[in-house]
Enzyme design. Structure first.
Site, PDB file in Angstrom:
ATOM      1  N   SER A 141       2.744  -1.915   3.600  1.00  0.00           N
ATOM      2  CA  SER A 141       4.044  -1.848   4.271  1.00  0.00           C
ATOM      3  C   SER A 141       5.033  -2.837   3.672  1.00  0.00           C
ATOM      4  O   SER A 141       6.228  -2.554   3.576  1.00  0.00           O
ATOM      5  CB  SER A 141       3.885  -2.104   5.779  1.00  0.00           C
ATOM      6  OG  SER A 141       3.359  -3.395   6.030  1.00  0.00           O
ATOM      7  N   TYR A 142       4.550  -3.996   3.250  1.00  0.00           N
ATOM      8  CA  TYR A 142       5.405  -4.999   2.622  1.00  0.00           C
ATOM      9  C   TYR A 142       5.928  -4.478   1.282  1.00  0.00           C
ATOM     10  O   TYR A 142       7.127  -4.537   0.988  1.00  0.00           O
ATOM     11  CB  TYR A 142       4.607  -6.287   2.422  1.00  0.00           C
ATOM     12  CG  TYR A 142       5.393  -7.460   1.889  1.00  0.00           C
ATOM     13  CD1 TYR A 142       6.166  -8.245   2.742  1.00  0.00           C
ATOM     14  CD2 TYR A 142       5.338  -7.809   0.544  1.00  0.00           C
ATOM     15  CE1 TYR A 142       6.869  -9.343   2.265  1.00  0.00           C
ATOM     16  CE2 TYR A 142       6.035  -8.900   0.061  1.00  0.00           C
ATOM     17  CZ  TYR A 142       6.802  -9.662   0.921  1.00  0.00           C
ATOM     18  OH  TYR A 142       7.505 -10.752   0.442  1.00  0.00           O
ATOM     19  N   THR A 143       5.031  -3.926   0.468  1.00  0.00           N
ATOM     20  CA  THR A 143       5.412  -3.405  -0.840  1.00  0.00           C
ATOM     21  C   THR A 143       6.460  -2.307  -0.726  1.00  0.00           C
ATOM     22  O   THR A 143       7.480  -2.314  -1.422  1.00  0.00           O
ATOM     23  CB  THR A 143       4.169  -2.860  -1.568  1.00  0.00           C
ATOM     24  OG1 THR A 143       3.237  -3.923  -1.767  1.00  0.00           O
ATOM     25  CG2 THR A 143       4.541  -2.255  -2.912  1.00  0.00           C
TER      26      THR A 143
END
Length: 263
Positions: free
Chosen positions: A150-152
């Site tokens: 999700s961060y990427t």
């Protein structure tokens, strides 16, 4: 953009955000610090002679309200720094480990908070001749690596939005910079490595910079109005190599990430 005499708003409860707030103040800006934690944000603001607002930037109504209050009480915002982020687990967090609730939080905090701030401020800034956005993103938005899913994804999307904002609003005086650090030192990273596994992980991370170092580089990038501010110069080389041979980049990164996960 030089921040002297400007009203600068930034998330700044800790780490890089707090270092940016201090550096803006040191360079003569009138700084407004936002954070979810009321006690923390008051402490940071008091230390630099700034103003504190408690705000969850992942909730549009709270962000809109904070911007309205700052504009009414303190003055027109010249620089808005979007730097709140949710990491979303560890490097092994993939599809199965990323539930819908985590996706929603990551999208709202890592991406939509940038969009909501711009939606609110761009018309105001254009009406008074211009303004500036500093989008704090990540190396993970340029080179996909071991960061959580999700961060990427949200960091990649953040860069896309910043590019769009720069392209479509620069003619009305809106400036945009993207800050993409690799690894910024946390209290945990500042401690001596506890074991061989810690040493291996830090070797894979590579260059680890202090928040103050990154803040200094950011100020220089803002002064030059550089779109892509890269505290770790090697990231620029990696990004170039990715563009030159995408498949080779994916193969190399896949091997590296696999090796990290089997340590």
């Amino acid at each position: 953009m030089k921040v002297t005499g400007k009203i600068a708003v930034t998330g700044g409860g800790q780490g890089l955000g707090a270092a940016l707030a201090k550096r803006f103040a040191d360079d003569g800006a009138r700084v407004v610090v936002l954070d979810l934690n009321a006690e923390t944000v008051r402490s940071v603001a008091a230390a630099i002679g700034g103003r504190a607002f408690t705000c969850d930037v992942g909730v549009r109504e709270q962000l809109d309200s904070a911007i309205d209050t700052i504009e009414d009480v303190i003055g027109p915002i010249d620089l808005f720094c979007s730097n709140a982020a949710i990491f979303g687990g560890d490097g092994s967090s993939g599809l199965a480990e990323t539930p819908d609730a985590l996706w929603e939080s990551a999208i709202n905090i890592n991406l939509m908070s940038h969009i909501w701030a711009a939606t609110k401020l761009v018309p105001l800034m254009e009406g008074r001749g211009g303004g500036y956005f500093l989008q704090v993103l990540s190396a993970a938005g340029l080179i996909t690596g071991p960061s959580p899913l999700s961060y990427t994804v949200t960091k990649h999307a953040g860069i896309g939005f910043a590019e769009w904002l720069s392209i479509n609003h620069r003619h009305n005086g809106i400036g945009v910079s993207c800050l993409c650090p690799t690894a910024v030192a946390t209290p945990q990273l500042a401690l001596p490595a506890a074991n061989e596994e810690d040493e291996r992980i830090r070797a894979q991370v590579g260059l680890i910079q202090t928040p103050e170092e990154v803040a200094d580089i950011t100020i220089r990038g803002l002064a030059e109005e550089t779109f892509l501010i890269l505290p770790n110069e090697r990231l620029g080389t990696s990004f170039l190599h990715k563009a030159q041979d995408y498949d080779r980049c994916l193969d190399h990164t896949a091997r590296r990430v696999t090796a990290m996960r089997v340590m």
